[in-house]
Design a protein around this motif. Structure first.
Motif, PDB file in Angstrom:
ATOM      1  N   GLY A 171       0.964  -1.683   0.304  1.00  0.00           N
ATOM      2  CA  GLY A 171       0.059  -0.371   0.097  1.00  0.00           C
ATOM      3  C   GLY A 171       0.982   1.138  -0.079  1.00  0.00           C
ATOM      4  O   GLY A 171       0.310   2.476   0.346  1.00  0.00           O
ATOM      5  N   LEU A 172       2.160   1.495  -0.192  1.00  0.00           N
ATOM      6  CA  LEU A 172       2.909   2.219  -0.695  1.00  0.00           C
ATOM      7  C   LEU A 172       2.240   3.271  -1.248  1.00  0.00           C
ATOM      8  O   LEU A 172       2.643   2.975  -2.589  1.00  0.00           O
ATOM      9  CB  LEU A 172       4.245   2.332  -0.734  1.00  0.00           C
ATOM     10  N   ASP A 173       2.769   4.373  -1.380  1.00  0.00           N
ATOM     11  CA  ASP A 173       2.171   5.740  -1.873  1.00  0.00           C
ATOM     12  C   ASP A 173       3.361   6.530  -3.272  1.00  0.00           C
ATOM     13  O   ASP A 173       4.481   6.509  -2.191  1.00  0.00           O
ATOM     14  CB  ASP A 173       0.548   5.947  -1.810  1.00  0.00           C
ATOM     15  N   SER A 174       2.775   7.407  -3.698  1.00  0.00           N
ATOM     16  CA  SER A 174       4.169   8.728  -4.352  1.00  0.00           C
ATOM     17  C   SER A 174       2.984   9.403  -3.815  1.00  0.00           C
ATOM     18  O   SER A 174       1.814   9.958  -4.296  1.00  0.00           O
ATOM     19  CB  SER A 174       4.447   7.647  -5.771  1.00  0.00           C
ATOM     20  N   TRP A 175       3.537  11.042  -3.764  1.00  0.00           N
ATOM     21  CA  TRP A 175       3.243  12.322  -4.316  1.00  0.00           C
ATOM     22  C   TRP A 175       2.851  12.522  -5.407  1.00  0.00           C
ATOM     23  O   TRP A 175       2.703  13.570  -5.317  1.00  0.00           O
ATOM     24  CB  TRP A 175       4.600  13.404  -3.654  1.00  0.00           C
ATOM     25  N   SER A 176       3.881  11.500  -6.211  1.00  0.00           N
ATOM     26  CA  SER A 176       3.840  11.541  -7.575  1.00  0.00           C
ATOM     27  C   SER A 176       2.911  10.985  -8.645  1.00  0.00           C
ATOM     28  O   SER A 176       2.305  10.686  -8.788  1.00  0.00           O
ATOM     29  CB  SER A 176       5.342  12.197  -8.418  1.00  0.00           C
ATOM     30  N   THR A 177       3.734   9.171  -9.074  1.00  0.00           N
ATOM     31  CA  THR A 177       2.993   8.708  -9.898  1.00  0.00           C
ATOM     32  C   THR A 177       4.001   7.215  -9.169  1.00  0.00           C
ATOM     33  O   THR A 177       5.072   7.041  -9.128  1.00  0.00           O
ATOM     34  CB  THR A 177       3.147   8.936 -10.869  1.00  0.00           C
ATOM     35  N   ILE A 178       2.993   6.145  -9.336  1.00  0.00           N
ATOM     36  CA  ILE A 178       3.733   4.921  -9.262  1.00  0.00           C
ATOM     37  C   ILE A 178       3.938   4.427 -10.939  1.00  0.00           C
ATOM     38  O   ILE A 178       2.954   4.793 -11.405  1.00  0.00           O
ATOM     39  CB  ILE A 178       2.666   3.789  -8.513  1.00  0.00           C
ATOM     40  N   PRO A 179       5.221   4.191 -11.145  1.00  0.00           N
ATOM     41  CA  PRO A 179       5.609   3.977 -12.516  1.00  0.00           C
ATOM     42  C   PRO A 179       4.061   3.025 -13.003  1.00  0.00           C
ATOM     43  O   PRO A 179       4.780   1.917 -12.783  1.00  0.00           O
ATOM     44  CB  PRO A 179       7.068   3.668 -12.356  1.00  0.00           C
ATOM     45  N   ALA A 180       4.282   3.347 -14.573  1.00  0.00           N
ATOM     46  CA  ALA A 180       3.868   1.929 -15.682  1.00  0.00           C
ATOM     47  C   ALA A 180       4.640   1.163 -15.445  1.00  0.00           C
ATOM     48  O   ALA A 180       5.683   1.579 -15.797  1.00  0.00           O
ATOM     49  CB  ALA A 180       2.568   3.080 -16.020  1.00  0.00           C
ATOM     50  N   GLU A 181       3.716  -0.172 -16.304  1.00  0.00           N
ATOM     51  CA  GLU A 181       4.483  -0.869 -17.054  1.00  0.00           C
ATOM     52  C   GLU A 181       5.242  -0.781 -18.136  1.00  0.00           C
ATOM     53  O   GLU A 181       4.793   0.401 -19.094  1.00  0.00           O
ATOM     54  CB  GLU A 181       3.163  -2.123 -17.406  1.00  0.00           C
ATOM     55  N   GLY A 182       6.169  -0.825 -17.900  1.00  0.00           N
ATOM     56  CA  GLY A 182       7.474  -0.534 -19.662  1.00  0.00           C
ATOM     57  C   GLY A 182       7.776   1.185 -19.411  1.00  0.00           C
ATOM     58  O   GLY A 182       9.098   1.282 -20.220  1.00  0.00           O
ATOM     59  N   SER A 183       7.837   1.682 -17.778  1.00  0.00           N
ATOM     60  CA  SER A 183       8.727   2.599 -17.661  1.00  0.00           C
ATOM     61  C   SER A 183       9.758   2.517 -16.863  1.00  0.00           C
ATOM     62  O   SER A 183       9.515   1.501 -16.142  1.00  0.00           O
ATOM     63  CB  SER A 183       7.568   3.326 -17.207  1.00  0.00           C
ATOM     64  N   SER A 184      10.911   3.739 -17.384  1.00  0.00           N
ATOM     65  CA  SER A 184      12.360   3.015 -16.332  1.00  0.00           C
ATOM     66  C   SER A 184      12.559   4.410 -15.350  1.00  0.00           C
ATOM     67  O   SER A 184      14.227   4.868 -15.897  1.00  0.00           O
ATOM     68  CB  SER A 184      13.270   2.181 -16.941  1.00  0.00           C
ATOM     69  N   PRO A 185      11.846   5.242 -14.774  1.00  0.00           N
ATOM     70  CA  PRO A 185      13.057   6.445 -14.661  1.00  0.00           C
ATOM     71  C   PRO A 185      13.899   5.740 -13.890  1.00  0.00           C
ATOM     72  O   PRO A 185      14.110   5.196 -13.480  1.00  0.00           O
ATOM     73  CB  PRO A 185      11.163   6.683 -13.337  1.00  0.00           C
ATOM     74  N   SER A 186      14.636   6.914 -13.513  1.00  0.00           N
ATOM     75  CA  SER A 186      16.371   6.822 -12.872  1.00  0.00           C
ATOM     76  C   SER A 186      15.661   6.984 -11.327  1.00  0.00           C
ATOM     77  O   SER A 186      17.309   6.675 -10.804  1.00  0.00           O
ATOM     78  CB  SER A 186      16.895   8.214 -13.235  1.00  0.00           C
ATOM     79  N   TRP A 187      15.243   7.472 -11.095  1.00  0.00           N
ATOM     80  CA  TRP A 187      14.854   6.567  -9.524  1.00  0.00           C
ATOM     81  C   TRP A 187      13.457   7.159  -9.073  1.00  0.00           C
ATOM     82  O   TRP A 187      12.079   7.161 -10.082  1.00  0.00           O
ATOM     83  CB  TRP A 187      15.267   7.828  -8.230  1.00  0.00           C
ATOM     84  N   ILE A 188      13.061   7.152  -8.510  1.00  0.00           N
ATOM     85  CA  ILE A 188      11.514   6.898  -7.774  1.00  0.00           C
ATOM     86  C   ILE A 188      11.618   7.087  -6.566  1.00  0.00           C
ATOM     87  O   ILE A 188      12.070   6.151  -5.457  1.00  0.00           O
ATOM     88  CB  ILE A 188      10.354   5.163  -7.822  1.00  0.00           C
ATOM     89  N   GLU A 189      10.559   7.100  -5.972  1.00  0.00           N
ATOM     90  CA  GLU A 189      10.418   8.118  -4.843  1.00  0.00           C
ATOM     91  C   GLU A 189       8.515   7.394  -4.525  1.00  0.00           C
ATOM     92  O   GLU A 189       8.475   8.068  -4.314  1.00  0.00           O
ATOM     93  CB  GLU A 189      10.758   9.462  -4.545  1.00  0.00           C
TER      94      GLU A 189
END
Length: 266
Positions: A171-189
């Motif tokens: 149930g962890l969330d993000s102030w921004s967004t949870i990355p979608a399938e196929g995405s590869s951001p350089s970092w995730i918060e």
């Protein structure tokens, strides 16, 4: 080889003039104050855009006139677009505000300039903070949300997949967004209250995985335990009472987590 461009798009439920104004005038409110979201997070007190041609994009520090110039505005058309040339790398960023049936499409294109060599393609991570701010803007405090003094960094072979799993199982969330399938951001918060959990790609071969345990307090421990179990989390120790009522679990790449029952006033 350095990539030549990075593009990201979000949609917001306001007209282009309003979106442009909020984006530029309220950047200090929607810019997330995470531990890695500034060039000098230890000194940064604000983000600021000077709203005119040749205006500066600034990271502001505590002392008067102590700023880091992030860029200079080279095109300025309120309600439509603006462009700035970076002062910290070799990129140019063009941000457009296009009307849609339900609001405005905001598109950011960050491009390597001709003969450029250095690029920090941060905008694909950052732009999702803007609609997140608009969704809570009417009820949020009119001062920037401060990050907690504790942050945790975890390293995964696939941080985006780990973020989706942590969102589903724990149930962890993000102030921004949870990355979608196929995405590869350089970092995730990810965020728990004001605390940040940072997910990074694993670079060292076979690093130790179980040299830490992340503790999180939840409102309903029994419901959380059922959610994690249903998602396939490995339960190391079921719910038990010893000081705190808690359980221990292991995520998809071996990190240990402890979830404990929060106090009613916490």
């Amino acid at each position: 080889m350095t990539a030549t461009a990075a593009t990201a798009t979000v949609e917001v439920p306001v007209d282009p003039d309003t979106a442009f104004w909020i984006f530029t005038e309220e950047i200090d409110l929607w810019w997330v104050r995470g531990p890695i979201n500034f060039f000098d997070a230890a000194r940064a007190t604000a983000m600021h855009i000077e709203p005119h041609l040749d205006g500066r994009i600034l990271e502001v520090y505590a002392l008067p006139d102590d700023v880091l110039e992030l860029g200079r505005i080279t095109a300025w058309s309120p309600g439509n677009h603006f462009t700035y040339r970076s002062s910290v790398d070799d990129t140019q960023t063009h941000i457009t505000f296009t009307p849609t049936d339900s609001g405005t499409e905001v598109t950011v294109v960050q491009s390597l300039v001709q003969d450029g060599a250095k690029a920090f393609y941060f905008w694909p991570n950052v732009i999702s903070w803007f609609p997140a701010w608009l969704s809570r803007r009417d009820t949020a405090p009119s001062t920037p949300r401060e990050a907690d003094r504790l942050a945790i960094a975890l390293y995964y072979e696939d941080p985006a997949a780990a973020a989706r799993w942590l969102h589903t199982a724990y149930g962890l969330d993000s102030w921004s967004t949870i990355p979608a399938e196929g995405s590869s951001p350089s970092w995730i918060e990810l965020n728990v209250g004001t605390r940040a959990i940072l997910l990074f790609p694993r670079t060292a071969p076979n690093p130790p995985q179980n040299d830490h345990s992340t503790w999180i307090f939840v409102d309903d421990l029994d419901a959380h335990f059922a959610q994690a179990t249903a998602a396939g989390a490995k339960i190391l120790t079921p719910i038990h009472q010893h000081g705190y009522r808690r359980y221990e679990t292991q995520d998809l790449e071996g990190h240990h987590w402890t979830f404990a029952q929060a106090r009613p006033t916490q």
